[in-house]
Design an enzyme around this catalytic site. Structure first.
Site, PDB file in Angstrom:
ATOM      1  N   GLU A 179       0.811  -1.210   0.000  1.00 50.52           N
ATOM      2  CA  GLU A 179       0.000   0.000   0.000  1.00 50.52           C
ATOM      3  C   GLU A 179       0.850   1.268   0.000  1.00 50.52           C
ATOM      4  O   GLU A 179       0.845   2.053   0.945  1.00 50.52           O
ATOM      5  CB  GLU A 179      -0.969  -0.052   1.168  1.00 50.52           C
ATOM      6  CG  GLU A 179      -1.889  -1.253   1.002  1.00 50.52           C
ATOM      7  CD  GLU A 179      -2.986  -1.335   2.038  1.00 50.52           C
ATOM      8  OE1 GLU A 179      -3.199  -0.368   2.768  1.00 50.52           O
ATOM      9  OE2 GLU A 179      -3.633  -2.389   2.096  1.00 50.52           O
ATOM     10  N   HIS A 382     -17.167 -11.221   6.279  1.00 56.94           N
ATOM     11  CA  HIS A 382     -15.949 -10.466   6.595  1.00 56.94           C
ATOM     12  C   HIS A 382     -15.178 -11.136   7.709  1.00 56.94           C
ATOM     13  O   HIS A 382     -15.720 -11.413   8.772  1.00 56.94           O
ATOM     14  CB  HIS A 382     -16.295  -9.018   6.992  1.00 56.94           C
ATOM     15  CG  HIS A 382     -15.070  -8.179   7.135  1.00 56.94           C
ATOM     16  ND1 HIS A 382     -14.715  -7.558   8.302  1.00 56.94           N
ATOM     17  CD2 HIS A 382     -14.093  -7.897   6.238  1.00 56.94           C
ATOM     18  CE1 HIS A 382     -13.555  -6.918   8.119  1.00 56.94           C
ATOM     19  NE2 HIS A 382     -13.169  -7.097   6.892  1.00 56.94           N
ATOM     20  N   HIS A 383     -13.908 -11.392   7.434  1.00 59.18           N
ATOM     21  CA  HIS A 383     -12.997 -12.025   8.392  1.00 59.18           C
ATOM     22  C   HIS A 383     -11.717 -11.221   8.496  1.00 59.18           C
ATOM     23  O   HIS A 383     -10.782 -11.429   7.730  1.00 59.18           O
ATOM     24  CB  HIS A 383     -12.638 -13.443   7.928  1.00 59.18           C
ATOM     25  CG  HIS A 383     -13.728 -14.444   8.091  1.00 59.18           C
ATOM     26  ND1 HIS A 383     -13.698 -15.663   7.441  1.00 59.18           N
ATOM     27  CD2 HIS A 383     -14.874 -14.435   8.811  1.00 59.18           C
ATOM     28  CE1 HIS A 383     -14.779 -16.369   7.770  1.00 59.18           C
ATOM     29  NE2 HIS A 383     -15.516 -15.643   8.590  1.00 59.18           N
ATOM     30  N   GLU A 384     -11.676 -10.286   9.415  1.00 58.85           N
ATOM     31  CA  GLU A 384     -10.413  -9.589   9.661  1.00 58.85           C
ATOM     32  C   GLU A 384      -9.613 -10.424  10.648  1.00 58.85           C
ATOM     33  O   GLU A 384     -10.104 -10.778  11.721  1.00 58.85           O
ATOM     34  CB  GLU A 384     -10.660  -8.192  10.218  1.00 58.85           C
ATOM     35  CG  GLU A 384      -9.395  -7.466  10.661  1.00 58.85           C
ATOM     36  CD  GLU A 384      -8.341  -7.358   9.549  1.00 58.85           C
ATOM     37  OE1 GLU A 384      -8.706  -6.963   8.438  1.00 58.85           O
ATOM     38  OE2 GLU A 384      -7.170  -7.716   9.805  1.00 58.85           O
ATOM     39  N   HIS A 462      -7.882  -8.903   1.654  1.00 58.87           N
ATOM     40  CA  HIS A 462      -7.234  -7.589   1.718  1.00 58.87           C
ATOM     41  C   HIS A 462      -5.937  -7.746   2.514  1.00 58.87           C
ATOM     42  O   HIS A 462      -5.800  -8.663   3.308  1.00 58.87           O
ATOM     43  CB  HIS A 462      -8.171  -6.559   2.336  1.00 58.87           C
ATOM     44  CG  HIS A 462      -9.206  -6.108   1.363  1.00 58.87           C
ATOM     45  ND1 HIS A 462      -9.529  -4.785   1.164  1.00 58.87           N
ATOM     46  CD2 HIS A 462      -9.977  -6.824   0.493  1.00 58.87           C
ATOM     47  CE1 HIS A 462     -10.460  -4.700   0.230  1.00 58.87           C
ATOM     48  NE2 HIS A 462     -10.766  -5.918  -0.199  1.00 58.87           N
ATOM     49  N   GLU A 463      -4.988  -6.813   2.279  1.00 60.39           N
ATOM     50  CA  GLU A 463      -3.606  -7.027   2.737  1.00 60.39           C
ATOM     51  C   GLU A 463      -3.211  -8.473   2.394  1.00 60.39           C
ATOM     52  O   GLU A 463      -2.805  -9.255   3.259  1.00 60.39           O
ATOM     53  CB  GLU A 463      -3.446  -6.767   4.241  1.00 60.39           C
ATOM     54  CG  GLU A 463      -3.886  -5.385   4.680  1.00 60.39           C
ATOM     55  CD  GLU A 463      -5.387  -5.310   4.918  1.00 60.39           C
ATOM     56  OE1 GLU A 463      -5.985  -6.326   5.260  1.00 60.39           O
ATOM     57  OE2 GLU A 463      -5.968  -4.229   4.736  1.00 60.39           O
ATOM     58  N   GLU A 481      -7.106  -6.952  -2.491  1.00 58.23           N
ATOM     59  CA  GLU A 481      -6.646  -5.571  -2.407  1.00 58.23           C
ATOM     60  C   GLU A 481      -5.210  -5.563  -2.922  1.00 58.23           C
ATOM     61  O   GLU A 481      -4.968  -5.761  -4.086  1.00 58.23           O
ATOM     62  CB  GLU A 481      -6.769  -5.075  -0.959  1.00 58.23           C
ATOM     63  CG  GLU A 481      -6.576  -3.568  -0.817  1.00 58.23           C
ATOM     64  CD  GLU A 481      -6.625  -3.129   0.638  1.00 58.23           C
ATOM     65  OE1 GLU A 481      -7.082  -2.017   0.893  1.00 58.23           O
ATOM     66  OE2 GLU A 481      -6.182  -3.889   1.536  1.00 58.23           O
ATOM     67  N   GLU A 487      -9.789   3.916   0.321  1.00 57.87           N
ATOM     68  CA  GLU A 487      -9.839   4.407   1.701  1.00 57.87           C
ATOM     69  C   GLU A 487      -8.733   5.397   2.022  1.00 57.87           C
ATOM     70  O   GLU A 487      -8.837   6.169   2.963  1.00 57.87           O
ATOM     71  CB  GLU A 487      -9.832   3.240   2.699  1.00 57.87           C
ATOM     72  CG  GLU A 487      -8.484   2.581   2.914  1.00 57.87           C
ATOM     73  CD  GLU A 487      -8.207   1.480   1.903  1.00 57.87           C
ATOM     74  OE1 GLU A 487      -8.836   1.510   0.829  1.00 57.87           O
ATOM     75  OE2 GLU A 487      -7.364   0.625   2.174  1.00 57.87           O
TER      76      GLU A 487
END
Lengths: 682, 682
Positions: A179, A382-384, A462-463, A481, A487
């Site tokens: 990023e 969603h799984h952070e 993501h990441e 991502e 964002e």
């Protein structure tokens, strides 16, 4: 000091980069005969490869080989033991979803085997492929008595760029890996870089250096040693272990060099997909490309929180409101972040507290999913993980089972953590600290995708680990991502500059879909600059940035308030049968036309950096003889990414394949067009 | 994606490099107040340091910290727990031998301790030093409950150069580590580099980045990440282990930034020595600086061989001939390579075959050493290991005992092997493959020096670990190679270009003595260009390149044939009481004057690159009022490094401290002067 050894080395170094090397041991030409990749052995039995186009060197002789952690290095004393004849392949394969329905896979291939002439007499294979749009090689470690377990300390592959040019690249081994803003420098100023890296040579030839089929191996980064000589630096192993540990036989990922006459042709190349293995999942029609809205931007705008309490965003009421909106406007999905227990501490340090099965009390998961189903809408899971892959893997089965039972068809996963702070479960069952692209995390990501596939669930990390085309083999790996998304315009310092998306098209997006989350219409954000595009550019991003899931990222109210631009967002498809890159220069501008899969309409997106552009286009991609109504969403006369972002003009005109259009893009602007095919016009 | 974390990072990144950081937690100024090093903590508790000179930034805020292989990274969440008051130190210490007898060690110092505010609450100390000629910092790992064994995956120290400039540097992680030609590039084109690295800023300020006191740690290399931001890359651990494994408490090597107003002042800096610990050996008068001849260049010229048989160079007869020559001409030592069993195979692959106690049958070691003693000459020992440190360590005691018994006072060791192919004995007793500057090899080199010291033997390693000033602590570590020496002129491709030695003075030689082996008079060699200096430059190198042992490297016959230049070689001392760098520019030219230790004469050496120079000198380093006879060895009128290398003019004139000299240096030339103090002239 010892002259025999030192002098032979010095001679070798002097010869590399000149024509004085021995004649190539093996050469392979592309089907059209324009590209060539050759492997040579010098008098010390060191293998190198080189690449040329129309006889002109693109990659000067470049090293091959490995440092091994527990054995002598594998890079010299080789002779060519065997080689196969070059075979030519030409097939057409179909993507279940994608930017292009049918892809031609035409290449020549050969294998060669090198064998050490003394000592351990180990064998190292190389597979070469030559396509019309690039070349690739991968190492093959055959089964053999003196090299059973392979502990790779470093891969010695180099990319010795033959002539000066410009590089677009991103730093490696930094915080969150991908990023960062892309840099544009002379090749001689590249530092420590991720792939893909894009190069433009003085004669306009474009290269992209990357890898394909990164499976059970460490991600490759590139360090510039000196001059234009780039060298692989594999991502370190977790817990101070060797970078890669494998048991022979195995093949490394492909080291791939995309080659095109122009930036536009580079962006059309499907080389990376072609280098991957065919679909291993069979029928994946259970995944439907879709657009979605979600409870997400409001947290980025500090209007609600992921954590529980009075400001909690993921409430049942808010969820139902989003489901209603999605149903009303034809969105297939609703993403809701912050629904599960674990968000109330430090997400990284307390990452072991994330539960993937327990919703917060104010989030009635069962009711919400049932309501969504009744409305024809899917909850997007969603799984952070806070990059605690170990914690996630321990819960993976039940977490996926839960979503499967509730009809959740895709999951956005997240791996926020600092450099080398992923918590990784090694193949030996030990938990260690690791890099996002170390071998253990590469294994983890594929494991999640495979486990999800068993339950007919698609994954959008993501990441993430970088994209190397594995969606061909695992088509439930739908997007990711892996670059600076929207964002950063909410709180980045700085946000994404006007050239950012134009850089992405020719760098990160060469490696495939990105969940960028376009479609912001309320351009003021927490950060002073806000979203520095025009509305027309936000719309164009839906065409320019390919992803089979695309978010309408803004707050629902903003769409209700602005029906004109919203109309395009509602209409634009997310699945395509054809893609044409009509023009473009890296970091400057690009125009892409795509044909709706299962339909007759074409869509076009054009975006520019901070400079206005006037782009003349032939519409010869349209069906000859057919008539189309062009719904044009263009920058208005005052439009500008700083002062008049909302100056959008929508107009309609009739066009055909012989028509020409002049696209006028404002500074930081864009243009989006729907070419609606008119019935019976032929 | 998670805004809280991502946004805080992004803000931090944006702030680094601006003045927006919090006020420095700690600042330390040099005794003269011109230099400053400051440590700051940002709002995430990340520590950085910066360096300025006269208030102008030299090093912009630069990261500090560590990745650990088995624990969360140690780089943030810190608060300043304690700091000591700055103390000022001013002492004078004496070198037992050296380029300068007495060295002033004047600096300010302070310690600070950072403590994590959450989680493991680990502590990390920093020791800062500010000298008038540079600044330095080292990390201190205090004893503490949550960090007992420290497994370092990477050191995060950065050197973020504040403004543009020119860099002289050498690539890292290549074949034999240090034996490359130095590169000169803009700082923005540095790649993957060793230290020391020398920088010249636009305003003429010179910096050198290096480390001091590399003990039980991995050598530091620098990779340019982007722009002018250089970042430590420690040499990897052997066998795929963490880069460093230590038990707290311990201190890292010093990270040191030499700072000077000019190249000449940089070359006069003794910062690295001052950062090392005082002499740990006590009386080392048993080591006598000396010049030596040897059986060496004849192998490099393919006139004889290291291996046994009819062409063997190290025969008893040849040894006795060299001893006679040495005694006749006043040389203290005779180096003989190839005397011991093990040279008949592949020196690297068969490195375990090297015996350090068994001479070849045609080399009568006992007779030779006895004969040498009778002539007042020492045999210089030779231990080529093929970088098999494990094999060497197993034989180390008997090998050193043998030499001690025979009166051998110094040993040239050798570690020829390819990258990461040193065979290393870990502290756990396991044999592994490792890099020349990995922690295990760093340990090995010091162990050899310490074991040798017990036996009153001095060590001169070739293909060594880099010099970080440990000769102050272990004065039997007398010299080393660690750069391209003369032998590259025998067979290098290319050989050393005319600028090579002028580069060395301001790069490699900043880090101290080098056994370069000057004094070649027969300028034609195996390689087409031969030795591309004039004779006068070969003579000047004895003054310009400091080493307490200096070889007269040519074949004996060539000295017999050319008594004129040989006269200077015989006379020039190897031990000095004072050193003055009179002028110089990196890579262009340099003039150095040194005063003989224990005598009244001065010697001067000036060398240039491929360009002729006319250098006007004041002789104000001479004793005021005294008269000197200047024995001038200068380039003749036709002298040139390609066509007339032997055009040497020797002349004598009387001078005093008020005299001026104009040195005319030919292309690739030099000048050597002996200022013989005349008795009773005052």
């Amino acid at each position: 000091m010892l002259s025999r050894l030192k002098s032979s080395l010095v001679l070798v170094l002097a010869l590399v980069g000149t024509a004085a090397l021995a004649a190539p041991a093996v050469e392979l030409k592309s089907p059209d005969g324009r590209l060539s990749i050759a492997v040579s052995l010098d008098r010390d039995g060191r293998a190198s490869y080189s690449v040329s186009r129309l006889g002109k060197p693109l990659i000067a002789p470049s090293s091959l080989g490995f440092l091994l952690a527990d054995a002598p290095k594998l890079d010299r004393g080789f002779a060519l033991e065997s080689r196969t004849a070059a075979t030519e392949h030409d097939e057409r394969w179909e993507q279940p979803w994608g930017e292009q329905q049918f892809i031609r896979n035409r290449y020549k291939e050969l294998d060669l085997v090198l064998r050490e002439q003394e000592g351990l007499q180990r064998r190292l294979g190389l597979r070469l492929r030559a396509y019309d749009d690039g070349v690739a090689l991968r190492y093959l470690f055959p089964e053999q008595p003196n090299l059973k377990q392979v502990q790779i300390g470093e891969e010695l592959t180099e990319f010795n760029i033959a002539s000066p040019g410009t590089a677009w690249w991103n730093t490696a081994f930094e915080w969150d890996r991908e990023e960062y803003l892309y840099k544009r420098t002379p090749i001689e100023q590249v530092g420590l870089a991720q792939t893909p890296m894009t190069l433009r040579m003085a004669d306009g030839v474009h290269l992209a250096l990357h890898e394909a089929a990164l499976v059970d191996y460490a991600g490759m980064n590139l360090v510039r040693v000196e001059d234009r000589r780039l060298k692989a630096q594999l991502t370190p192993g977790s817990g101070g272990q060797p970078k890669v540990v494998r048991t022979a036989p195995f093949a490394t990922p492909w080291r791939m060099i995309q080659i095109a006459d122009s930036a536009a042709r580079l962006a059309e190349s499907r080389l990376m997909l072609n280098l991957n293995e065919p679909n291993a999942l069979g029928d994946v029609s259970w995944f439907k490309p879709m657009k979605y809205v979600g409870i997400w931007w409001e947290m980025h705008q500090n209007l609600s929180t992921w954590s529980s309490g009075p400001t909690h965003g993921a409430t049942t009421a808010n969820a139902l409101r989003h489901i209603d909106f999605a149903a009303r406007h034809g969105f297939g999905g609703v993403l809701i972040e912050g629904w599960n227990k674990g968000w109330d501490g430090n997400w990284v340090a307390d990452s072991h507290k994330f539960s993937f099965t327990e919703p917060y009390a104010d989030f009635d998961l069962e009711r919400i999913t049932a309501y969504a189903s009744s409305k024809g809408v899917q909850l997007i899971g969603h799984h952070e993980t806070g990059a605690n892959a170990a914690n996630y893997e321990r819960q993976l089965g039940p977490a996926l089972d839960l979503y499967a039972r509730l009809g959740v068809g895709s999951i956005k996963t997240g791996y926020v953590a600092d450099a080398a702070q992923a918590k990784v479960l090694g193949s030996d069952g030990v938990e260690r600290y690791g890099w996002h692209e170390g071998q253990d995390m590469v294994r983890h990501h594929l494991k999640v995708v495979q486990e999800a596939a068993k339950r007919r669930i698609a994954i959008n990390p993501h990441e993430p680990v970088k994209d190397t085309g594995l969606r061909r083999t695992y088509p439930n790996w739908i997007s990711r991502e892996g670059a600076r998304g929207q964002e950063y315009n909410a709180w980045g310092s700085p946000g994404n500059p006007p050239e950012h998306e134009v850089n992405l098209v020719f760098t990160r997006l060469l490696s495939a879909p990105m969940d960028f989350t376009p479609g912001i219409l309320a351009m003021k954000t927490q950060q002073p600059a806000g979203v520095v595009t025009t509305w027309a550019k936000q719309l164009a991003l839906y065409v320019v940035i390919y992803s089979p899931i695309q978010m309408a990222a803004d707050l629902l109210d903003n769409y209700e308030k602005h029906p004109l631009p919203f109309e395009f967002i509602k209409q634009v498809p997310v699945d395509w049968s054809e893609t044409r890159v009509l023009n473009g220069e890296v970091g400057d501008y690009v125009t892409i036309a795509r044909k709706q899969r299962g339909g007759e309409d074409w869509y076009l997106g054009a975006i520019t950096d901070e400079h206005p552009r006037s782009l003349e286009l032939k519409l010869d991609f349209l069906e000859p003889g057919a008539r189309y109504r062009a719904h044009i969403y263009r920058d208005g006369p005052r439009a500008n990414y700083t002062t008049a972002r909302e100056d959008l003009v929508v107009e309609r005109r009739e066009v055909g394949s012989a028509s020409r259009l002049v696209l006028r893009l404002a500074p930081g602007g864009g243009q989006a067009i729907r070419f609606e095919k008119l019935a019976g016009a032929r």
